[in-house]
Scaffold this active site. Structure first.
Site, PDB file in Angstrom:
ATOM      1  N   TYR A  93       0.842  -1.206   0.000  1.00 33.38           N
ATOM      2  CA  TYR A  93       0.000   0.000   0.000  1.00 33.38           C
ATOM      3  C   TYR A  93       0.875   1.254   0.000  1.00 33.38           C
ATOM      4  CZ  TYR A  93      -3.864   3.135   1.001  1.00 33.38           C
ATOM      5  OH  TYR A  93      -4.792   4.135   0.922  1.00 33.38           O
ATOM      6  N   ALA A 104       1.328  14.249 -22.636  1.00 37.16           N
ATOM      7  CA  ALA A 104       0.952  12.896 -23.068  1.00 37.16           C
ATOM      8  C   ALA A 104       1.902  12.331 -24.144  1.00 37.16           C
ATOM      9  CB  ALA A 104      -0.482  12.893 -23.587  1.00 37.16           C
ATOM     10  N   HIS A 107     -19.001  14.473 -26.997  1.00 33.22           N
ATOM     11  CA  HIS A 107     -18.754  13.528 -28.094  1.00 33.22           C
ATOM     12  C   HIS A 107     -18.711  12.081 -27.622  1.00 33.22           C
ATOM     13  CE1 HIS A 107     -14.812  14.217 -26.396  1.00 33.22           C
ATOM     14  NE2 HIS A 107     -14.321  13.196 -27.068  1.00 33.22           N
ATOM     15  N   ASP A 143       1.171  19.741 -20.682  1.00 31.99           N
ATOM     16  CA  ASP A 143       0.334  18.551 -20.836  1.00 31.99           C
ATOM     17  C   ASP A 143       1.148  17.632 -21.744  1.00 31.99           C
ATOM     18  OD1 ASP A 143      -1.457  16.611 -21.484  1.00 31.99           O
ATOM     19  OD2 ASP A 143      -3.052  17.950 -22.147  1.00 31.99           O
ATOM     20  N   LYS A 174      -0.357   7.103 -23.315  1.00 33.29           N
ATOM     21  CA  LYS A 174       0.199   7.472 -24.613  1.00 33.29           C
ATOM     22  C   LYS A 174       1.683   7.093 -24.632  1.00 33.29           C
ATOM     23  CE  LYS A 174      -3.834   9.637 -24.739  1.00 33.29           C
ATOM     24  NZ  LYS A 174      -4.033  10.863 -23.994  1.00 33.29           N
ATOM     25  N   PHE A 193      -6.432  20.065 -24.835  1.00 33.80           N
ATOM     26  CA  PHE A 193      -7.075  18.776 -25.091  1.00 33.80           C
ATOM     27  C   PHE A 193      -8.470  18.776 -24.458  1.00 33.80           C
ATOM     28  CE2 PHE A 193      -7.747  14.242 -23.960  1.00 33.80           C
ATOM     29  CZ  PHE A 193      -7.816  13.755 -25.248  1.00 33.80           C
ATOM     30  N   ASP A 194      -9.364  17.898 -24.941  1.00 38.64           N
ATOM     31  CA  ASP A 194     -10.765  17.989 -24.481  1.00 38.64           C
ATOM     32  C   ASP A 194     -10.937  17.805 -22.975  1.00 38.64           C
ATOM     33  OD1 ASP A 194     -10.132  15.327 -24.831  1.00 38.64           O
ATOM     34  OD2 ASP A 194     -12.056  14.729 -25.643  1.00 38.64           O
TER      35      ASP A 194
END
Ligand SMILES: *Cc1c(COP(=O)(O)O)cnc(C)c1O
Length: 458
Positions: free
Chosen positions: A72, A216, A449, A214, A257, A124-125
């Protein structure tokens, strides 16, 4: 004879794929309300919905899975992951999360409040979602050339420095940080140059603002810097990554990604104050600090994946496959965001289905046609994904309307790519006969979407 290029790996495990008939696909699509997210995966022959979490792990990653420490607190797996991240990025503080949007949620919970503005290149969305759901604003300062799909330029993912400067000058009091997405997914997987990252950092510093990446697809971005930017040809991908992250105060990462795992993410930073604040949110939303929503084995696989995918050969194999699809589309005259992106080809739908009005969502219609043609699932990155303006509630038709064909890492062969190209050519050849698109029957308020229900018009 010149020896041709080939993949930097061979295959030792396979998974069957299924074909279907056009009649079956018509029925399935109807049941899915003409939204390909609602199809069952087994109803898809070649799945280019996303490259997120869909990659094939290497033998070394699978071996690392068996060594996962499921403690843990304080698991060796966490420290392996953290050390790899620190080596590659230079960031000392690492907070694991279950995926990229969770990292955004945790970090933005600390940094953002209602009414704030967050400028950057295209958000990004999920990033936009996490900003707008906090009643803050995502300000798109991408270079204008990104909107011209037919223009060849090496770094169409860049931030427009003049736009950013204007935004910072006018609104600096309500801007908590600047965000740069590498590569710029929404603009077509287009890279951001090192020079641009450097300029964004310098400008933000001038206004006393922090910069978040960001990240990714930061490794794919580094590949493009090596191949396209002067002065980087002889640098290793890892050296380029280290330099890129010098221009950021923190990163959010979707490990699904560029770390080639099926699930995982993290925040990394050198700012202890951000880490200390994010720690609290991380525990509430994700889990204890040394696992944050991931299994020990997943953190092990993430560490190995990051290590492998910051090697030139891995990236070269991947990005050359995307280029291979682009060459086919060039042969057939199909318009896409040029040059080919790092993870996907983005077909320019309004330039393809010229008779479908924008109000009827051309890119969604193209997505539908490609699925019906050969069972290939792409993804609309266009007017549906753009959501409505949070204030006027009008559809946002000012951006690009693209069909994204995202290529999972190490999954399909170039024979599959040939099938995709041929199917798209068939749709392209009958484009004049496609005169209508779809209308919305039901939609969610944010990120519609994923769940939107549609009906064909006419
Ligand atoms: C995928 C992605 C995210 C969100 O990550 P998830 O792991 O899907 O939650 C954020 N930003 C970019 C640029 C992405 O491509």
């Amino acid at each position: 004879m010149e020896i041709p290029f080939a993949e930097s790996y061979k295959i030792k495990m396979v998974e069957p794929v299924r074909k279907s008939t056009r009649e079956q696909r018509e029925q399935w699509l109807k049941e899915a309300h003409y939204n390909v997210f609602q199809l069952k995966a087994e109803q898809v022959y070649i799945d280019l919905l996303t490259d997120s979490g869909t990659g094939a792990m290497s033998d070394r990653q699978w071996a690392a899975m068996m060594l996962g420490d499921e403690s843990y607190a304080g698991a060796t797996s966490f420290y392996k992951m953290k050390d790899t991240i620190t080596q590659i990025t230079g960031f000392e503080y690492v907070l694991p999360t279950h995926q990229g949007r969770a990292a955004e949620n945790v970090l933005f919970s600390v940094l953002l409040k209602e009414g704030d503005r967050v400028p950057g290149n295209s958000h990004f969305d999920t990033t936009k979602g996490h900003i707008e759901s906090r009643r803050a604003f995502a300000i798109d300062c991408t270079v204008d050339i990104a909107k011209d799909t037919q223009l060849e330029a090496p770094f169409k993912g860049n931030v427009d420095i003049a736009k950013l400067e204007k935004e910072l000058a006018e609104n600096h009091a309500i801007i908590p940080f600047v965000i740069v997405t590498v590569t710029n997914n929404t603009a077509g997987g287009q890279p951001v140059s090192m020079r641009n990252l450097r300029e964004v950092a310098a400008l933000s510093k001038k206004f006393n603002k922090k910069v978040v990446f960001d990240s990714a697809r930061f490794a794919e971005n580094a590949y493009f810097i090596k191949m396209r930017e002067e002065g980087y040809k002889d640098k290793s991908i890892k050296e380029i990554c280290r330099e890129m992250f010098q221009y950021a105060d923190a990163m959010t990462m979707s490990a699904k990604k560029d770390a080639i795992v099926n699930m995982g993410g993290f925040i990394a930073t050198n700012r202890q104050d951000w880490y200390d604040a994010a720690k609290v949110k991380g525990i509430v939303y994700e889990g204890y600090l040394t696992y944050g929503g991931m299994n020990g084995r997943d953190m092990n696989a993430l560490a190995v994946g990051l290590e492998e995918n910051t090697e030139f050969e891995t990236l070269e194999t991947r990005i050359k496959q995307v280029e291979y699809l682009a060459q086919k589309l060039d042969e057939y005259g199909i318009p896409y965001q040029r040059p080919a992106g790092g993870h996907a080809i983005f077909v320019d739908a309004p330039k393809t289905l010229t008779h479908v009005p924008k109000e009827e969502f051309p890119a969604q219609m193209l997505t539908i046609e490609l699925y019906l043609e050969a069972g290939i699932r792409g993804c609309e990155i266009g007017y549906l994904l753009a959501d409505r303006d949070p204030i006027t509630r009008e559809n946002r038709f000012d951006g690009l309307d693209l069909l994204r064909l995202a290529i999972p890492r190490r999954v399909y062969t170039n024979n599959h790519i040939d099938v995709v190209a041929a199917a798209l050519k068939n749709v392209f050849d009958r484009r004049e006969s496609v005169t209508h698109g779809v209308k919305i029957v039901w939609e969610a308020e944010l990120m519609r979407h994923f769940t939107v229900e549609l009906e064909p018009i006419g």
